[in-house]
Enzyme design. Structure first.
Site: not given
Ligand code: NAP
Length: 269
Positions: A59, A96
């Site tokens: 992305k 998104d």
């Molecule tokens: N519904 C939809 O259309 C949609 C769209 C986008 C994403 N999503 C979902 O949203 C989720 C996140 O996606 P993303 O793309 O934003 O991922 P990302 O950019 O990798 O961000 C992950 C986030 O989760 C936090 N995190 C990871 N492990 C953690 C832990 N053990 N305790 C607390 N916080 C933790 C990270 O914090 P740190 O910064 O501290 O690492 C960061 O804020 C995924 O499950 C994805 O499938 C859904």
């Protein structure tokens, strides 16, 4: 396009829509390594594609590859949808934020972003889209809480007020007086522990959303419902992204129906 990509529910979603709207097309998962992203995107036009969606890890890198980037994608810092224009050039968009807001509005038609403090847990790609959409809808206070404080700080600095960072250690108390809570972390996703968040200080009137959609009913949503909060799950965010994508690709905006939701949800159980 993603790497990996076979877990994606987008083929189910878009192929259902091809049938529903009688278009002779197909949506295929394309497993593209990061090193091949440039060549793969450039191949879309000669191969006759109308466009594609992008998922992890493409992305952000795609911003430097496509020919034009719309202002929303630029602000979020990521492209989720590529449109092949008639001259073969590539336009990058991000749906998104649209998906998040319109999913909330479908389930809570009277929802407003300016009703009170909003709490966003996480500072990754999903959080950026959610914060953008809330700010765009007139939010007055967005409390951004992330395990890694520096990322919450950077996000809040970049978006500016109404976004403000709050330390992870203060997350439980930071729910006080909130009108909405959104989890954008990966916590609660299948294979991950539930989000470590005590809901005691969250008003019962607050709307609780999760953007995780595998499972659809995350531990956070179940806990919120048990204490009487209204909830919105993350599956609809994925579904509503198809509306602007289809409008850009094919000139029609599909309806997000219960039947479409059921077809995609059936792949998650
Ligand atoms: N519904 C939809 O259309 C949609 C769209 C986008 C994403 N999503 C979902 O949203 C989720 C996140 O996606 P993303 O793309 O934003 O991922 P990302 O950019 O990798 O961000 C992950 C986030 O989760 C936090 N995190 C990871 N492990 C953690 C832990 N053990 N305790 C607390 N916080 C933790 C990270 O914090 P740190 O910064 O501290 O690492 C960061 O804020 C995924 O499950 C994805 O499938 C859904």
């Amino acid at each position: 396009m993603g790497w990996p990509v076979m877990h994606s529910r987008s083929p189910t979603l878009h192929n259902y829509l091809f049938g529903r709207y009688g278009l002779s097309g197909t949506y295929v998962p394309l497993a593209i390594t990061p090193a091949n992203l440039d060549a793969a995107l450039r191949a879309l036009a000669p191969l006759g594609f109308s466009g594609c969606n992008l998922t992890i890890p493409h992305k952000e890198r795609a911003l430097a590859i496509v020919d034009t980037v719309d202002p929303v994608a630029r602000r979020i810092g990521a492209i989720s949808c590529v449109i092949v224009r008639p001259d073969g050039s590539l336009a990058g968009a991000n749906n998104d934020a649209f998906g998040f807001v319109h999913n909330v509005l479908q389930h809570q038609p009277g929802w407003r972003a300016d009703e009170g403090p909003l709490v966003v847990i996480g500072a990754g790609g999903g959080a950026r889209a959610v914060v953008h959409s809330l700010a765009d809808r007139g939010a007055r206070e967005i409390r951004v809480i992330n395990r890694t404080f520096a990322r919450a700080e950077a996000l809040a600095r970049e978006f500016g007020p109404p976004a403000a960072p709050i330390a992870w250690e203060e997350r439980h108390g930071a729910l006080k007086s909130a009108a909405m809570l959104v989890n954008t972390t990966s916590q609660g996703m299948v294979g991950q522990p539930p989000l470590d968040l005590a809901l005691e200080t969250l008003p019962q009137s607050a709307l609780v959303c999760d953007i995780v959609y595998v499972p659809v009913d995350t531990p956070l949503l179940a806990a919120a419902r048990r204490r009487g909060n209204r909830t919105v799950d993350g599956l609809g965010m994925l579904l509503h992204q198809a509306r602007p994508a289809w409008h850009a690709w094919f000139g029609l905006e599909p309806e997000i129906t219960p039947e479409l939701r059921a077809v995609v949800e059936a792949t998650l159980t």
